[in-house]
Design a protein around this motif. Structure first.
Motif, PDB file in Angstrom:
ATOM      1  N   ARG A  60     -17.665  22.019 -44.329  1.00  0.00           N
ATOM      2  CA  ARG A  60     -16.339  22.201 -43.722  1.00  0.00           C
ATOM      3  C   ARG A  60     -15.236  21.972 -44.748  1.00  0.00           C
ATOM      4  N   ARG A 281      -9.402  20.753 -40.700  1.00  0.00           N
ATOM      5  CA  ARG A 281      -9.089  21.769 -39.694  1.00  0.00           C
ATOM      6  C   ARG A 281      -7.715  22.391 -39.913  1.00  0.00           C
ATOM      7  N   GLN A 310      -4.493  27.600 -42.501  1.00  0.00           N
ATOM      8  CA  GLN A 310      -4.644  28.165 -41.165  1.00  0.00           C
ATOM      9  C   GLN A 310      -5.200  27.070 -40.257  1.00  0.00           C
ATOM     10  N   GLU A 311      -4.376  26.605 -39.327  1.00  0.00           N
ATOM     11  CA  GLU A 311      -4.805  25.484 -38.486  1.00  0.00           C
ATOM     12  C   GLU A 311      -5.788  25.938 -37.414  1.00  0.00           C
ATOM     13  N   ASP A 312      -6.859  25.174 -37.267  1.00  0.00           N
ATOM     14  CA  ASP A 312      -7.792  25.349 -36.160  1.00  0.00           C
ATOM     15  C   ASP A 312      -7.242  24.552 -34.988  1.00  0.00           C
ATOM     16  N   SER A 313      -6.668  25.231 -34.013  1.00  0.00           N
ATOM     17  CA  SER A 313      -5.998  24.558 -32.909  1.00  0.00           C
ATOM     18  C   SER A 313      -6.931  24.255 -31.740  1.00  0.00           C
ATOM     19  N   SER A 314      -8.228  24.544 -31.913  1.00  0.00           N
ATOM     20  CA  SER A 314      -9.170  24.271 -30.832  1.00  0.00           C
ATOM     21  C   SER A 314      -9.445  22.776 -30.743  1.00  0.00           C
ATOM     22  N   ARG A 316     -12.450  21.616 -30.652  1.00  0.00           N
ATOM     23  CA  ARG A 316     -13.844  21.474 -31.078  1.00  0.00           C
ATOM     24  C   ARG A 316     -14.040  20.189 -31.867  1.00  0.00           C
TER      25      ARG A 316
END
Length: 324
Positions: A60, A281, A310-314, A316
């Motif tokens: 990651r 993230r 790029q933000e992962d807004s989930s 998860r």
């Protein structure tokens, strides 16, 4: 060593090529993508992290760095250990500078990089259902997605330069603790542990990162078991001039071992100016320290590179993460 094409992939053959083949304390393992690692036979942590169904360690973080710096010129890997991240940086960067002070670990890194530079990979190399090595060349695999069932090449293409020394605030000779069968915990001996450590000690050479005068530095990764702030102190000119993305492993306990708080790292980047802290993230974090379960790495990104995040807004949760 000659080049081995993907149909010739054979871990038993590769083991015979190394001087470690006759060493009863070492063994050669592979992950599901076919990447090969010489490790210590009794190091359970390394067996777990690097072998079998796993991809590259901390994929990651690799994905985040490659997304933010897709055209990386020079990556500086401080605390390269057995070379796992060093090799993956070398699949997209132009140059990788790797630092590992502990001699036995450094030797493993040299051997791992040399072997993997000569082995072509294609597909998947581990059958999770059967729990055994099985090459499936038509099963697309990799760690950086480029499309549906498509991945970036695993070929090691960068110029890799290795340095058998530690980095710090000033040039010096220091002692390092040797954590047998847990080499990821090898660390510079801190004053707080000088009278209490029960580990064997080894003297290592320390240099400053600034003294190397590297050019075009786009990424620096620091994993020094608490010695990160001294390394940053000796890298202030490099960071000020090149303004790279800096990945740092930060834990409260490790920082305290060397007499500082994680907030001092945030203060360091505030003093340089126009740096912001993110997690893998792409979530922008407060500069003040905040514990996130299962997330020990922080990414300090200069303002001029922030548009690449790029933000992962989930919501998860990744393995090891939680709400406390």
């Amino acid at each position: 060593m000659r080049h081995y094409t993907w149909p010739e992939w054979d871990i038993e053959v590769f083991a015979q090529l190394s001087r470690f083949h006759q060493d009863p304390d070492k063994k050669l393992i592979h992950n599901r993508m076919g990447r090969l690692y010489w490790i210590w036979r009794n190091d359970l942590m390394y067996n777990q992290r690097f072998g079998r169904e796993n991809g590259p360690y901390q994929a990651r973080n690799l994905n985040f760095l490659r997304s933010v710096c897709p055209q990386a010129r020079t990556v500086v890997d401080v605390g390269m250990n057995i070379g796992s991240n060093t090799m993956e940086y070398a699949t997209w960067a132009q140059t990788v500078q790797g630092f590992e002070p502990f001699p036995e670990t450094y030797d493993l890194a040299v051997e791992n990089i040399k072997l993997n530079q000569h082995v072509e990979l294609r597909g998947r190399y581990w059958n999770s259902k059967r729990q055994q090595t099985q090459h499936q060349p038509d099963h697309a695999d990799g760690w950086f997605k480029t499309g549906v069932r498509q991945y970036a090449s695993m070929e090691i293409t960068a110029d890799i330069q290795l340095h058998n020394c530690a980095l710090g605030a000033v040039a010096a000779q220091l002692q390092m603790e040797h954590h047998v069968n847990n080499a990821g915990q090898n660390c510079i001996l801190s004053d707080s542990r000088r009278d209490t450590t029960h580990y064997d000690l080894h003297q290592v050479q320390v240099q400053t990162l600034d003294s190397f005068n590297f050019s075009d530095v786009d990424i620096i990764k620091l994993d020094c078991e608490g010695y990160e702030l001294p390394v940053l102190t000796g890298a202030v000119n490099t960071i000020t001039h090149h303004r790279p993305v800096v990945q740092i492993e930060i834990t409260l306990q490790q920082c305290a071992k060397f007499g500082y708080h994680p907030d001092h790292i945030g203060d360091y980047f505030q003093a340089i100016g126009n740096y912001h802290m993110y997690d893998f993230r792409g979530k922008k974090l407060l500069q003040k320290w905040n514990h996130i379960k299962g997330v020990i790495d922080r990414f300090f990104i200069p303002t001029e590179r922030a548009h690449m995040v790029q933000e992962d807004s989930s919501d998860r949760l990744y393995p090891g993460m939680g709400t406390t």
